[in-house]
Motif scaffolding. Structure first.
Motif, PDB file in Angstrom:
ATOM      1  N   ASN A 249     -53.067 -90.814 -39.212  1.00 35.81           N
ATOM      2  CA  ASN A 249     -53.360 -91.783 -38.148  1.00 35.81           C
ATOM      3  C   ASN A 249     -52.907 -93.158 -38.620  1.00 35.81           C
ATOM      4  O   ASN A 249     -53.461 -93.704 -39.587  1.00 35.81           O
ATOM      5  CB  ASN A 249     -54.851 -91.798 -37.812  1.00 35.81           C
ATOM      6  CG  ASN A 249     -55.310 -90.505 -37.172  1.00 35.81           C
ATOM      7  OD1 ASN A 249     -55.072 -90.266 -35.999  1.00 35.81           O
ATOM      8  ND2 ASN A 249     -55.957 -89.649 -37.965  1.00 35.81           N
ATOM      9  N   ILE A 250     -51.907 -93.717 -37.948  1.00 31.62           N
ATOM     10  CA  ILE A 250     -51.326 -95.008 -38.330  1.00 31.62           C
ATOM     11  C   ILE A 250     -51.338 -95.919 -37.107  1.00 31.62           C
ATOM     12  O   ILE A 250     -50.845 -95.531 -36.034  1.00 31.62           O
ATOM     13  CB  ILE A 250     -49.890 -94.831 -38.850  1.00 31.62           C
ATOM     14  CG1 ILE A 250     -49.901 -94.010 -40.140  1.00 31.62           C
ATOM     15  CG2 ILE A 250     -49.216 -96.178 -39.083  1.00 31.62           C
ATOM     16  CD1 ILE A 250     -48.518 -93.687 -40.660  1.00 31.62           C
ATOM     17  N   SER A 251     -51.907 -97.108 -37.273  1.00 27.89           N
ATOM     18  CA  SER A 251     -51.909 -98.093 -36.196  1.00 27.89           C
ATOM     19  C   SER A 251     -50.907 -99.196 -36.524  1.00 27.89           C
ATOM     20  O   SER A 251     -50.703 -99.540 -37.691  1.00 27.89           O
ATOM     21  CB  SER A 251     -53.305 -98.705 -36.009  1.00 27.89           C
ATOM     22  OG  SER A 251     -53.724 -99.361 -37.191  1.00 27.89           O
TER      23      SER A 251
ATOM     24  N   SER B 132     -49.914 -96.572 -31.866  1.00 28.55           N
ATOM     25  CA  SER B 132     -50.337 -95.738 -32.989  1.00 28.55           C
ATOM     26  C   SER B 132     -49.389 -94.563 -33.149  1.00 28.55           C
ATOM     27  O   SER B 132     -48.716 -94.139 -32.192  1.00 28.55           O
ATOM     28  CB  SER B 132     -51.762 -95.217 -32.779  1.00 28.55           C
ATOM     29  OG  SER B 132     -51.804 -94.289 -31.703  1.00 28.55           O
TER      30      SER B 132
ATOM     31  N   ASN C 119     -54.479-103.412 -39.134  1.00 24.89           N
ATOM     32  CA  ASN C 119     -53.633-102.267 -38.837  1.00 24.89           C
ATOM     33  C   ASN C 119     -53.096-101.637 -40.123  1.00 24.89           C
ATOM     34  O   ASN C 119     -52.958-102.305 -41.161  1.00 24.89           O
ATOM     35  CB  ASN C 119     -52.446-102.695 -37.961  1.00 24.89           C
ATOM     36  CG  ASN C 119     -52.856-102.983 -36.533  1.00 24.89           C
ATOM     37  OD1 ASN C 119     -53.021-102.074 -35.730  1.00 24.89           O
ATOM     38  ND2 ASN C 119     -53.023-104.274 -36.217  1.00 24.89           N
ATOM     39  N   THR C 120     -52.766-100.344 -40.029  1.00 24.42           N
ATOM     40  CA  THR C 120     -52.090 -99.687 -41.148  1.00 24.42           C
ATOM     41  C   THR C 120     -50.747-100.366 -41.423  1.00 24.42           C
ATOM     42  O   THR C 120     -50.381-100.580 -42.574  1.00 24.42           O
ATOM     43  CB  THR C 120     -51.856 -98.206 -40.831  1.00 24.42           C
ATOM     44  OG1 THR C 120     -53.057 -97.631 -40.314  1.00 24.42           O
ATOM     45  CG2 THR C 120     -51.423 -97.441 -42.071  1.00 24.42           C
TER      46      THR C 120
ATOM     47  N   TYR D 103     -53.573-104.730 -31.588  1.00 24.13           N
ATOM     48  CA  TYR D 103     -53.437-103.303 -31.873  1.00 24.13           C
ATOM     49  C   TYR D 103     -52.515-102.735 -30.789  1.00 24.13           C
ATOM     50  O   TYR D 103     -52.940-102.478 -29.669  1.00 24.13           O
ATOM     51  CB  TYR D 103     -54.803-102.615 -31.872  1.00 24.13           C
ATOM     52  CG  TYR D 103     -55.685-103.082 -33.017  1.00 24.13           C
ATOM     53  CD1 TYR D 103     -55.608-102.458 -34.250  1.00 24.13           C
ATOM     54  CD2 TYR D 103     -56.550-104.149 -32.855  1.00 24.13           C
ATOM     55  CE1 TYR D 103     -56.393-102.892 -35.313  1.00 24.13           C
ATOM     56  CE2 TYR D 103     -57.334-104.597 -33.909  1.00 24.13           C
ATOM     57  CZ  TYR D 103     -57.256-103.966 -35.140  1.00 24.13           C
ATOM     58  OH  TYR D 103     -58.026-104.389 -36.188  1.00 24.13           O
TER      59      TYR D 103
ATOM     60  N   THR E 155     -49.583 -90.615 -34.773  1.00 26.37           N
ATOM     61  CA  THR E 155     -50.514 -89.588 -35.256  1.00 26.37           C
ATOM     62  C   THR E 155     -49.741 -88.337 -35.620  1.00 26.37           C
ATOM     63  O   THR E 155     -48.689 -88.038 -35.037  1.00 26.37           O
ATOM     64  CB  THR E 155     -51.569 -89.254 -34.189  1.00 26.37           C
ATOM     65  OG1 THR E 155     -50.911 -88.849 -32.980  1.00 26.37           O
ATOM     66  CG2 THR E 155     -52.456 -90.456 -33.905  1.00 26.37           C
TER      67      THR E 155
ATOM     68  N   LEU F 215     -51.421 -98.445 -27.120  1.00 24.92           N
ATOM     69  CA  LEU F 215     -52.848 -98.752 -27.154  1.00 24.92           C
ATOM     70  C   LEU F 215     -53.188 -99.862 -26.168  1.00 24.92           C
ATOM     71  O   LEU F 215     -53.810-100.861 -26.518  1.00 24.92           O
ATOM     72  CB  LEU F 215     -53.261 -99.146 -28.583  1.00 24.92           C
ATOM     73  CG  LEU F 215     -52.999 -98.085 -29.665  1.00 24.92           C
ATOM     74  CD1 LEU F 215     -53.398 -98.617 -31.032  1.00 24.92           C
ATOM     75  CD2 LEU F 215     -53.732 -96.788 -29.342  1.00 24.92           C
TER      76      LEU F 215
END
Length: 691
Positions: free
Chosen positions: A24-26, A48, A33-34, A45, A50, A61
């Motif tokens: 899971n990467i944002s 994402s 955030n990642t 944000y 996944t 998002l």
């Protein structure tokens, strides 16, 4: 272990890469955030990535500006799968998603209908080719799988080649394989177009060639469709951020992508605020050429003026910030802003207003009295303003602006012909120019209760300045030959065309907008190209490059061919070639009866022309002559002697013959050349073209 990579392209040319390890990467501008990206053009944000069951998904998002996948806006909170090579647009950033394996060698599951099965005429082998299952963006890759089956009774070596696209796009994991009788094996072909503006998007006809080694004419050719997607890229720069008192500014723009780009240039007043359903601010902008079209790699310069809406006679200087905006006209609406500053300087200081106010009181009183006396005229339609883009390229809409009062009908006419009924309450519109060319007379008619008013504007619709065609015949050149090459070009709208790299006699000389030129060249270099540069009356320049493929001159041995040290049968035999063995030809002798071939270790030898069969893509007469060819030794006849009678009891002497020349041990020709792609007559790949 990472499963993918995300490359982020910033407008200033910076590129950042992020390995994708987490499921899971944002992505967004917030530090939480990642992957945090420092830009105000994306949401906190934004999107994402996944990972589920071996697949990667992208989700928007609920971002403000949206997330675009290959030019299509994603629905909010709706996951879409990624397979590698997709272009993602968020704000002013371009992201490219890659799978982590940059050179796939694993089998790919391809639907049955995507497989071509082709069998040679002699039925000694067959080839199955699976076309790439996805389109590919420049910088990404897609793969094709080739399976070769040997039906002959002996072991064979097979050569796999690809033509039809630039060679730097193609990677073959095993260009040559050996198969026993009845055996089959796979070869993976990876296609990775370069991320350059001259990687022309579209459908390519790629040809996969398979043949047994040493057999030039026994080829199996499979056509594989390859779709290359366009990619976007744009760069802009202001000549100066401090705008002079005249308000004039200039902006330089370049299309860094691989497809034509329609752009809109506009100004944004940073002090403007919404008011009564419209945006009101202290600045106004005038950009005559606000709509432009750039071809891949093309640069242009445009500009306009900025001024204060309210003229100030008194007061101190005021510095206003504003942005020059360049937005693409595609679905993504990609936007780049450049900050600039305009300073308004009043003509008089503040105390001058007090003096003028005293004088103005009396004038105002007189004017007010006169207005009360005058009778109000009956309402009639008024066209306060009507303007349009002065010059546009055909296919680019003409932007029109107007201010109309007291009208119940509004009509637009082009060259006197009505084309549209407009909303009388509107203040602007566009005209589609795809059906027009040259000067246009626009007329706006406003009417009410039998009364009408009209206003006119002029527009010139230009023919797009681009290279319509640039071709060569032949398209593939043979090394070490003298060939005549014919170039044909067509550049509508050009006043001058120049060629570089063709014929030295005409390089740099102005040529017509369309024409044909033939020249003769000795093909000595493995790379050859011709550059076309054209200019039009507006001073714009465009260029296109035509790159030639060059291949070796190849002949096959008809039987066991002896290779001599010099072009003559009296010269020493230094090597031999086996039947059907390919020989790369470098030169011929002055007689044309002997051909020079390279040997192992850098040596050269000579084979008779009548002992070989040459490929059909060249004539031995076109080979360059080796003026330094060694001279073979001259054969000498044995001396004549008078025989002496011998007694009958004497044993006759053994006759002495001339010395026998013992050739060196037979050596197999150990320097087989690379077999040219053009040895296959059915395939005629197009030369590389960059516009």
């Amino acid at each position: 272990m990472p499963y993918g990579r995300l490359d982020v392209f910033f407008p200033d040319g910076i590129i950042k890469s992020f390995l994708l390890n987490d499921d899971n990467i944002s992505v967004g501008r917030s530090p939480g955030n990642t992957i945090a990206l420092e830009t105000d053009t994306i949401s906190r944000y934004h999107m994402s990535l996944t990972r589920q069951n071996g697949e990667t998904f992208i989700t928007d998002l609920d971002s403000v500006n949206g997330t675009f996948l290959d030019g299509t806006r994603l629905e909010t909170h709706s996951a879409k799968p990624l397979i590698g090579g997709e272009e993602i647009l968020i704000g002013e950033l371009i992201l490219l998603y890659h799978t982590i394996d940059d050179n796939p060698t694993r089998p790919v599951d391809v639907p049955e209908e995507a497989t071509q099965h082709i069998q040679s005429v002699e039925a000694t082998y067959s080839v199955d080719v699976e076309a790439p299952e996805i389109a590919v963006s420049p910088g990404a890759h897609t793969a094709s799988r080739v399976r070769v089956t040997n039906h002959s009774p002996q072991t064979e070596r097979f050569i796999i080649e690809v033509t039809g696209v630039p060679k730097e796009w193609v990677r073959i994991d095993r260009p040559e394989i050996e198969l026993r009788s009845g055996e089959d094996d796979e070869v993976m072909i990876s296609f990775k177009p370069a991320r350059r503006y001259d990687s022309v998007p579209g459908d390519y006809r790629v040809y996969v060639l398979a043949r047994p080694r040493g057999q030039l004419e026994n080829n199996v050719v499979a056509e594989v469709p390859l779709r290359v997607l366009p990619f976007s890229g744009i760069g802009i720069a202001l000549e100066s951020r401090e705008i002079p008192p005249s308000g004039a500014f200039r902006v330089h723009i370049q299309n860094q992508g691989s497809a034509p780009l329609q752009l809109s240039v506009m100004g944004r007043d940073l002090a403007a605020v919404p008011r009564d359903g419209r945006v009101d601010g202290p600045l106004s902008f005038n950009i005559p050429n606000s709509r432009i079209v750039l071809q891949p790699g093309q640069r242009t310069t445009t500009g306009g003026t900025v001024s204060a809406r309210r003229k100030r006679l008194f007061g101190s200087a005021t510095r206003y910030p504003f942005d020059v905006l360049v937005r693409t006209s595609d679905a993504s609406g990609y936007l780049i802003a450049q900050r600039a500053y305009f300073t308004q300087r009043p003509a008089m200081p503040g105390w001058g207003a007090v003096l003028l106010a005293v004088l103005g009181v009396g004038v105002v009183a007189v004017v007010a009295a006169l207005l009360l006396i005058l009778l109000a005229p009956p309402p009639v339609p008024q066209i306060r303003a009507f303007s349009a883009d002065e010059r546009v390229i055909r296919g680019t809409p003409v932007v029109m602006r107007w201010l109309v009062e007291n009208a119940s009908t509004l009509e637009l006419r082009v060259d006197g012909t009505p084309v549209a009924n407009l909303d009388p309450q509107s203040t602007g519109g566009v005209l589609d120019t795809r059906a027009y060319d040259g000067p246009l007379a626009l007329s706006l008619f406003a009417g009410v209760s039998g009364a009408s008013r009209s206003a006119a504007a002029s527009v010139f619709v230009e023919t797009p300045f681009e290279v319509a065609s640039f071709t060569a015949q032949p398209q593939i050149l043979v090394m070490n030959t003298r060939q005549t090459i014919t170039l044909t070009w067509d550049v509508p709208g050009a006043i001058s065309v120049r060629l570089t790299g063709a014929d030295p006699a005409t390089d740099g000389i102005d040529l017509p907008a369309s024409g044909q030129q033939a020249f003769t060249r000795d093909i000595l270099e493995p790379e050859a190209q011709v550059l076309l540069m054209a200019s039009n009356a507006a001073g714009e320049t465009i260029q296109a490059t035509l790159a030639f493929q060059t291949v070796s001159a190849i002949c096959l041995a008809d039987g066991t061919v002896q290779i001599h040290a010099a072009p003559g049968e009296t010269a020493q035999v230094i090597a031999s070639a086996q039947p059907d063995e390919p020989l790369m030809i470098e030169r011929r002798d002055a007689s044309g009866d002997w051909l020079r071939v390279p040997l192992a270790g850098g040596a050269t030898g000579w084979a008779q022309l009548e002992s070989v069969t040459c490929a059909g893509n060249f004539s031995p007469d076109d080979l360059l002559v080796d003026a330094q060819a060694p001279v073979p030794p001259t054969a000498t006849a044995p001396a004549t002697r008078t025989p002496t009678p011998l007694p009958t009891t004497q044993t006759p002497p053994t006759a002495t013959s001339s010395p026998t020349i013992t050739p060196s041990p037979t050596r197999v020709f150990t320097r087989p050349p690379t077999v040219p792609r053009t040895s296959v007559p059915p395939v005629t790949p197009s030369p590389t073209f960059s516009g």
